[in-house]
Design a protein around this motif. Structure first.
Motif, PDB file in Angstrom:
ATOM      1  N   LYS A  14      -4.968   5.003   2.279  1.00  0.00           N
ATOM      2  CA  LYS A  14      -5.813   4.944   3.474  1.00  0.00           C
ATOM      3  C   LYS A  14      -6.701   3.694   3.428  1.00  0.00           C
ATOM      4  CE  LYS A  14      -8.509   8.321   5.958  1.00  0.00           C
ATOM      5  NZ  LYS A  14      -9.209   9.598   5.809  1.00  0.00           N
ATOM      6  N   ILE A  15      -7.192   3.378   2.254  1.00  0.00           N
ATOM      7  CA  ILE A  15      -8.030   2.173   2.112  1.00  0.00           C
ATOM      8  C   ILE A  15      -7.214   0.916   2.431  1.00  0.00           C
ATOM      9  CG2 ILE A  15      -9.259   0.733   0.424  1.00  0.00           C
ATOM     10  CD1 ILE A  15     -10.240   3.317  -0.827  1.00  0.00           C
ATOM     11  N   ARG A  17      -4.547   0.767   4.321  1.00  0.00           N
ATOM     12  CA  ARG A  17      -4.206   0.753   5.759  1.00  0.00           C
ATOM     13  C   ARG A  17      -5.397   0.351   6.616  1.00  0.00           C
ATOM     14  NH1 ARG A  17      -1.371   5.622   4.557  1.00  0.00           N
ATOM     15  NH2 ARG A  17      -3.044   6.769   5.569  1.00  0.00           N
ATOM     16  N   SER A  18      -6.614   0.583   6.077  1.00  0.00           N
ATOM     17  CA  SER A  18      -7.774   0.174   6.876  1.00  0.00           C
ATOM     18  C   SER A  18      -8.297  -1.200   6.434  1.00  0.00           C
ATOM     19  CB  SER A  18      -8.871   1.242   6.828  1.00  0.00           C
ATOM     20  OG  SER A  18      -9.240   1.462   5.494  1.00  0.00           O
ATOM     21  N   GLY A  19      -7.453  -1.959   5.736  1.00  0.00           N
ATOM     22  CA  GLY A  19      -7.795  -3.354   5.461  1.00  0.00           C
ATOM     23  C   GLY A  19      -8.533  -3.585   4.158  1.00  0.00           C
ATOM     24  N   GLY A  20      -8.433  -2.639   3.222  1.00  0.00           N
ATOM     25  CA  GLY A  20      -9.148  -2.785   1.947  1.00  0.00           C
ATOM     26  C   GLY A  20      -8.243  -3.238   0.804  1.00  0.00           C
ATOM     27  N   SER A  35      -2.500  -5.217   1.839  1.00  0.00           N
ATOM     28  CA  SER A  35      -1.370  -5.426   2.755  1.00  0.00           C
ATOM     29  C   SER A  35      -1.071  -6.915   2.866  1.00  0.00           C
ATOM     30  CB  SER A  35      -1.713  -4.878   4.134  1.00  0.00           C
ATOM     31  OG  SER A  35      -0.849  -5.442   5.097  1.00  0.00           O
ATOM     32  N   ASN A  38      -2.772  -8.473   5.975  1.00  0.00           N
ATOM     33  CA  ASN A  38      -4.218  -8.476   6.225  1.00  0.00           C
ATOM     34  C   ASN A  38      -4.887  -9.671   5.530  1.00  0.00           C
ATOM     35  OD1 ASN A  38      -7.094  -7.862   6.104  1.00  0.00           O
ATOM     36  ND2 ASN A  38      -6.467  -5.925   7.044  1.00  0.00           N
ATOM     37  N   CYS A 128       1.518   3.221   2.016  1.00  0.00           N
ATOM     38  CA  CYS A 128       0.743   2.165   2.683  1.00  0.00           C
ATOM     39  C   CYS A 128       1.480   1.677   3.935  1.00  0.00           C
ATOM     40  CB  CYS A 128       0.499   0.990   1.740  1.00  0.00           C
ATOM     41  SG  CYS A 128      -0.619   1.402   0.393  1.00  0.00           S
TER      42      CYS A 128
END
Ligand code: TXA
Ligand code: MG
Length: 323
Positions: A14-15, A17-20, A35, A38, A128
């Protein structure tokens, strides 16, 4: 920032996928992942590690189908090598497709691809939903991390999560082979060099990956390497030793050095055990606050070239050859 060590793949995915950024296990060493799509997260990786920006990153995939998306002009040898070694400790360099952002490859027209042979890592990449960049999860120039605790020691307060997949079973980074040109070129030796030679032939070339020119793997103490027959290097170290010098030796010789601060990193003929323990040994000496280390280095052969490469770099090429 609090740094948590977890086995929860969902939280970590989740981290991402949210750009972490998350530290992830692989069979070689732990990686610091984000990613590939990103740019902000990838910039953070360079910042966190203190990594020079001209050093490209390896793209980690969980499915061989992702290879075609990320590359072009795949040469026939790629099919042989991926069939034999993916998933595994091998990174292949291809011509890159337009899909791969420039920040991943530091502007190069090639891209490095690897599929780690680690169940949790493969599950994590899949969750991911995107290929991940993952340079080794150490501060630049420090020994690579082969345990979640090593990552914590280097990156505490700089990242929020370390995905704990246990101790890395290979222990040194993947073999890197450039197959984007006319002939395959080994850019970084690893543990599967001997078998690779059967596929690429003996006339393969060796060159340097962009990252290999930098200082690497250095412990805090000064490290002197003794290269040669194990019995001879043990004798030479014994002759020069005083009580303040720490010793990194083969298990066969532990007893003769045990009065000093000593780390035995595997039997003299057990290269996979040696590879597994090199970075733990260097980090152990850092914790003991030693100022000087003498280390036995194996004789260089196909089987030991990855180990010799890491030890020589860690010593800053401070080497004594014993015939
Ligand atoms: O085992 C490994 O490969 C680990 C784990 C985490 O997968 N990763 C790793 O990444 O060692 P890193 O960033 O520490 O080392 C990658 C090496 C560097 O020497 C880099 O210069 C080289 O691969 N590399 C990456 N992309 C390249 C490219 N397009 N052309 C040539 N060399 C490349
Ligand atoms: Mg590295």
């Amino acid at each position: 920032m609090e740094t948590k060590i977890t086995k929860d793949i969902d939280i970590c995915a989740k981290i991402i996928r949210s750009g972490g950024v998350v530290a992830m296990p692989t069979e070689t060493v732990y990686g610091l992942s984000a990613s590939i799509y990103n740019e902000g997260a990838i910039k953070k990786i360079y910042e966190i590690k203190g990594r020079p920006s001209d050093n490209p990153l390896i793209v980690h995939i969980s499915n061989i189908c992702q290879l075609e998306e990320l590359t072009r002009d795949i040469p026939p040898i790629a099919y042989e090598l991926t069939q034999k070694y993916f998933p595994g400790p091998l990174t292949l360099i291809f011509k890159k497709s337009a899909k791969v952002p420039d920040i991943v490859t530091a502007g190069l027209d090639s891209v490095a691809i690897r599929m780690p042979n680690h169940k949790m890592a493969l599950k994590f990449i899949k969750k991911c939903g995107t290929p991940l960049v993952a340079p080794s999860a150490n501060l630049s120039s420090r020994p690579s991390p082969t345990k979640a605790g090593h990552v914590f020691d280097d990156l505490e307060g700089r990242i929020s999560y370390i995905l704990d997949g246990g101790d890395c079973q290979v222990g040194i980074e993947s073999t890197v082979i450039d197959i984007s040109g006319i002939e395959p070129i080994i850019l970084r030796p690893g543990t599967i060099c001997p078998d690779i030679r059967q596929v690429t032939g003996e006339n393969h070339k060796i060159a340097l990956a962009p990252g290999m020119k930098y200082k690497h793997y250095a412990p805090m103490a000064s490290l002197t390497l003794f290269c040669g027959e194990p019995k001879n290097t043990a004798n030479e170290i014994l002759e020069r030793l005083n009580k303040d010098i720490a010793v990194m030796c083969f298990t066969d010789f532990y007893d003769i050095f045990k009065a000093n601060i000593t780390y035995s990193y595997g039997k003299s003929d057990d290269y996979s055990e040696q590879a597994k323990n090199i970075f733990s040994a260097l980090r152990y000496f850092d914790k003991q606050n030693v100022k000087e280390i003498y280390a036995q280095c194996p004789i260089e052969t196909n089987l030991s070239s990855g180990i010799c490469n890491r030890l020589k770099k860690a010593s800053g090429f401070n080497i004594i050859n014993i015939d």
